[in-house]
Design an enzyme around this catalytic site. Structure first.
Site, PDB file in Angstrom:
ATOM      1  N   ASP A  28       0.793  -1.221   0.000  1.00  0.00           N
ATOM      2  CA  ASP A  28       0.000   0.000   0.000  1.00  0.00           C
ATOM      3  C   ASP A  28       0.832   1.280   0.000  1.00  0.00           C
ATOM      4  OD1 ASP A  28       0.803  -0.647   2.537  1.00  0.00           O
ATOM      5  OD2 ASP A  28      -1.034   0.013   3.534  1.00  0.00           O
ATOM      6  N   GLU A  51       9.173 -10.981  -2.280  1.00  0.00           N
ATOM      7  CA  GLU A  51      10.223  -9.968  -2.344  1.00  0.00           C
ATOM      8  C   GLU A  51      11.612 -10.570  -2.441  1.00  0.00           C
ATOM      9  OE1 GLU A  51       6.684  -7.910  -0.494  1.00  0.00           O
ATOM     10  OE2 GLU A  51       7.709  -9.835  -0.163  1.00  0.00           O
ATOM     11  N   HIS A 114       0.536   0.274  10.415  1.00  0.00           N
ATOM     12  CA  HIS A 114       0.884  -1.108  10.120  1.00  0.00           C
ATOM     13  C   HIS A 114       2.255  -1.137   9.420  1.00  0.00           C
ATOM     14  CE1 HIS A 114      -1.021   0.510   6.522  1.00  0.00           C
ATOM     15  NE2 HIS A 114      -0.450  -0.443   5.806  1.00  0.00           N
ATOM     16  N   HIS A 115       2.910  -2.251   9.456  1.00  0.00           N
ATOM     17  CA  HIS A 115       4.247  -2.467   8.896  1.00  0.00           C
ATOM     18  C   HIS A 115       5.340  -1.739   9.680  1.00  0.00           C
ATOM     19  CE1 HIS A 115       2.109  -4.432   5.823  1.00  0.00           C
ATOM     20  NE2 HIS A 115       2.162  -3.543   4.860  1.00  0.00           N
ATOM     21  N   GLY A 413      26.342 -17.167  -1.847  1.00  0.00           N
ATOM     22  CA  GLY A 413      25.915 -18.562  -1.732  1.00  0.00           C
ATOM     23  C   GLY A 413      24.560 -18.772  -1.091  1.00  0.00           C
ATOM     24  N   ASP A 444      17.515 -30.340  -6.570  1.00  0.00           N
ATOM     25  CA  ASP A 444      16.131 -30.517  -6.133  1.00  0.00           C
ATOM     26  C   ASP A 444      15.882 -29.852  -4.782  1.00  0.00           C
ATOM     27  OD1 ASP A 444      17.877 -32.379  -5.031  1.00  0.00           O
ATOM     28  OD2 ASP A 444      16.342 -33.915  -4.782  1.00  0.00           O
ATOM     29  N   ASN A 471      19.087 -35.334  -6.842  1.00  0.00           N
ATOM     30  CA  ASN A 471      19.938 -36.279  -6.102  1.00  0.00           C
ATOM     31  C   ASN A 471      19.417 -36.463  -4.678  1.00  0.00           C
ATOM     32  OD1 ASN A 471      20.650 -33.754  -5.192  1.00  0.00           O
ATOM     33  ND2 ASN A 471      22.751 -33.839  -5.936  1.00  0.00           N
ATOM     34  N   GLY A 473      17.963 -34.578  -2.103  1.00  0.00           N
ATOM     35  CA  GLY A 473      18.323 -33.851  -0.886  1.00  0.00           C
ATOM     36  C   GLY A 473      19.472 -32.884  -1.066  1.00  0.00           C
ATOM     37  N   GLU A 477      25.440 -30.247   1.549  1.00  0.00           N
ATOM     38  CA  GLU A 477      25.456 -30.256   3.007  1.00  0.00           C
ATOM     39  C   GLU A 477      25.827 -31.643   3.537  1.00  0.00           C
ATOM     40  OE1 GLU A 477      25.333 -27.390   3.863  1.00  0.00           O
ATOM     41  OE2 GLU A 477      23.629 -26.235   3.147  1.00  0.00           O
TER      42      GLU A 477
END
Length: 563
Positions: A28, A51, A114-115, A413, A444, A471, A473, A477
């Protein structure tokens, strides 16, 4: 027209720089500003899904067009975008972040709007952005409003860093002198100090004259700060061997006979590592020496004769020359260097990676084979986007055609960055050359963070190639820590149904799992035409990864474990 609204003035200025697509979401406090986009011929509002994705899209757009504009609303909108803006700051990408803020009267009365945080502080979010912006401005005075807009646009373009611009809702409709638009914004770089520049050139030329085994190493800011042509000309003039870093991939032509490969410290191929580290002079153009860009800081130069070319300073050995910009230095160096290299005898460069040997077409796909084969699929002029994870590391062993633009957020990253960046890059590519292909490689796991931006691609009829590496997952990591940990697992999706789910009607959704299926697809002339959006699910083993990523994961795990 003698007068136009302040909002329209902003978009007319952006249009003059061929920044034709505006990213963001309505709120707004910015709605009246968004109306003005439609008053400027040739301008379009992308309309993103959120955003954060909009910030990623602006980043991808700016990497091709040197400037992008992101519009959010006060508080909730701008904070959602800040991760993407921070990435643009870290990686030298010019994004103008325009925030629609409450009216000046509402701010003066400290209304509990608001916000807000409910404490009457309307400047808190502006202050948050200051540390990830080259400069900021909050428009409060119409007498200087146009001047401030011009300053913010110039800074975004010249510095290649984000800039924050706050526009109060009640000022957007205020009228300004349209004649200002007749004078273009000055985008020229500030001239170097002549004495400092002459000293820099003299020292470089002395080092060049004495060198027997010099090399050129091109990094991220070679592309970001628009010195690619100068770098290419330097290779031609000197015939020095030329290498790139992961963040510099695509900054110099890889089909050039003097191109030697990708240097990543200990993660480099043995031939590239030996060639770079045995050099007695290194001309480093636009370096960003982050951990993943250097093999966890494992550069092992045997020489101290290193010349670093940067956008706002030069470094020669241990001496730093502030406010000496590399673009002017390179342009003058090109004129002077020929006489200093006339006796140079070019040394051989490492050979291009060998193509894959023929194998049974039923052979399951593996990362090492895939990334070598991708080079056979790519065409000159392609834009190749690789997500943090196996893609960002695997692409280093792909041999690019000339004039291929690589996008990979190696320093910041942020997982999921590339879906939004792909949207922005496709919109930019469409404006540059409709035949230009944009190709995304994403895992994925990463896809699940920002998948909804595919909907925006479909809304605009865009035609990227979306390669989803399945692959099962977060493999990157898992390689660093927790190979069987539940937190590295994801819910499996039916990827081939994503495009129709988001409303696509003219699309192609394909799954490939073997070398034969990949080759059949990549060699199909119809598949190589970017005439529709395509999603290709590439099936891979869970722990299969490029060898460089396996080594990097070990280095990262070791660093994380240090007391």
């Amino acid at each position: 027209m003698s007068e136009i609204t302040l909002g329209r003035y902003l978009f007319e200025r952006l249009r003059q720089l061929e920044c034709n697509t505006i990213f963001g979401l309505p709120g707004d406090f910015n709605l009246r500003l968004l109306d003005e986009i439609y008053e400027v011929a040739g301008m379009r509002w992308a309309g993103n899904a959120n955003e954060l994705n909009a910030a990623y899209a602006a980043d991808g757009y700016a990497r091709l067009k040197k400037i992008a504009c992101l519009i959010t609303t006060f508080g909730v909108g701008e904070l959602s975008a800040l991760n993407g803006v921070a990435g643009s700051y870290a990686e030298h990408v010019g994004v103008l972040h325009v925030v629609g803020v409450p009216s000046l009267s509402a701010q003066a009365k400290q209304l509990l709007l608001h916000h807000t945080l409910g404490n009457g502080d309307f400047s808190v979010f502006h202050r948050m952005s200051q540390n990830i912006s080259e400069t900021t401005s909050m428009i409060t005075d119409m007498a200087t409003a146009c001047q401030e807009i011009d300053r913010c646009i110039r800074t975004t373009y010249v510095s290649q860093r984000p800039v924050y611009l706050g526009l109060p809702a009640n000022l957007v409709d205020q009228m300004v002198d349209a004649k200002r638009l007749d004078t273009p914004i000055d985008l020229s770089l500030e001239a170097n100090d002549e004495n400092a520049e002459e000293e820099v050139l003299a020292q470089i030329l002395t080092l060049v004259k004495e060198a027997k085994n010099p090399i050129i190493l091109s990094d991220a800011c070679c592309s970001r700060h628009d010195v690619k042509q100068e770098a290419w000309d330097l290779i031609d003039v000197t015939q020095f061997p030329a290498f790139v870093t992961p963040m510099g991939k695509g900054s110099i032509p890889e089909k050039h006979p003097r191109f030697g490969g990708v240097y990543v410290g200990t993660l480099s191929s043995p031939e590239v590592k030996a060639a770079v580290e045995s050099a007695d002079l290194i001309l480093s153009i636009g370096a960003l020496l982050s951990d993943f860009n250097t093999g966890s800081f494992s550069y092992s130069y045997k020489t101290k004769n290193i010349v670093e070319f940067h956008s706002d300073h030069m470094k020669i050995r241990n001496a730093i020359f502030p406010k000496v910009a590399m673009k002017f230095v390179l342009q003058k160096l090109l004129k002077q260097i020929p006489q200093y290299v006339k006796d140079y005898k070019p040394l051989p460069v490492p050979k291009a990676p060998a193509v894959n040997a023929k194998c049974d077409p039923k052979t399951p796909l593996a990362q090492e084979w895939l990334w070598t084969q991708v080079g056979e699929f790519l065409q000159e002029g392609d834009v190749v986007i690789t997500e943090t994870g196996t893609s960002a590391f695997g692409i280093n062993q792909t041999h690019f055609p000339n004039n291929t633009y690589g996008i990979s957020q190696v320093l910041w990253g942020s997982i999921g960055f590339t879906v939004g960046a792909c949207l922005g890059a496709v919109m930019a590519a469409e404006e540059i050359n409709k035949a230009k292909r944009v190709i995304l490689f994403i895992g994925d796991g990463s896809l699940q963070l920002t998948v909804q931006e595919i909907s925006t691609m479909i809304k605009w009829g865009l035609k990227p190639y979306l390669f989803v590496l399945n692959n099962d997952g977060y493999t990157i990591e898992k390689l660093i820590h927790g190979p069987t940990a539940d937190y590295n697992e994801i819910q499996n999706w039916e990827h081939l149904k994503l495009l129709p789910t988001f409303g696509a009607t003219d699309f192609e959704a394909i799954r490939v799992a073997t070398t034969g299926e990949w080759n059949k697809l990549a060699e199909d002339p119809e598949f190589n035409k970017n005439d529709r959006i395509r999603l290709i699910e590439v099936m891979l083993e869970v722990m299969d990864a490029p060898s460089s990523l396996v080594k990097q994961a070990q280095l990262t795990a070791a660093i994380n474990a240090q007391p």
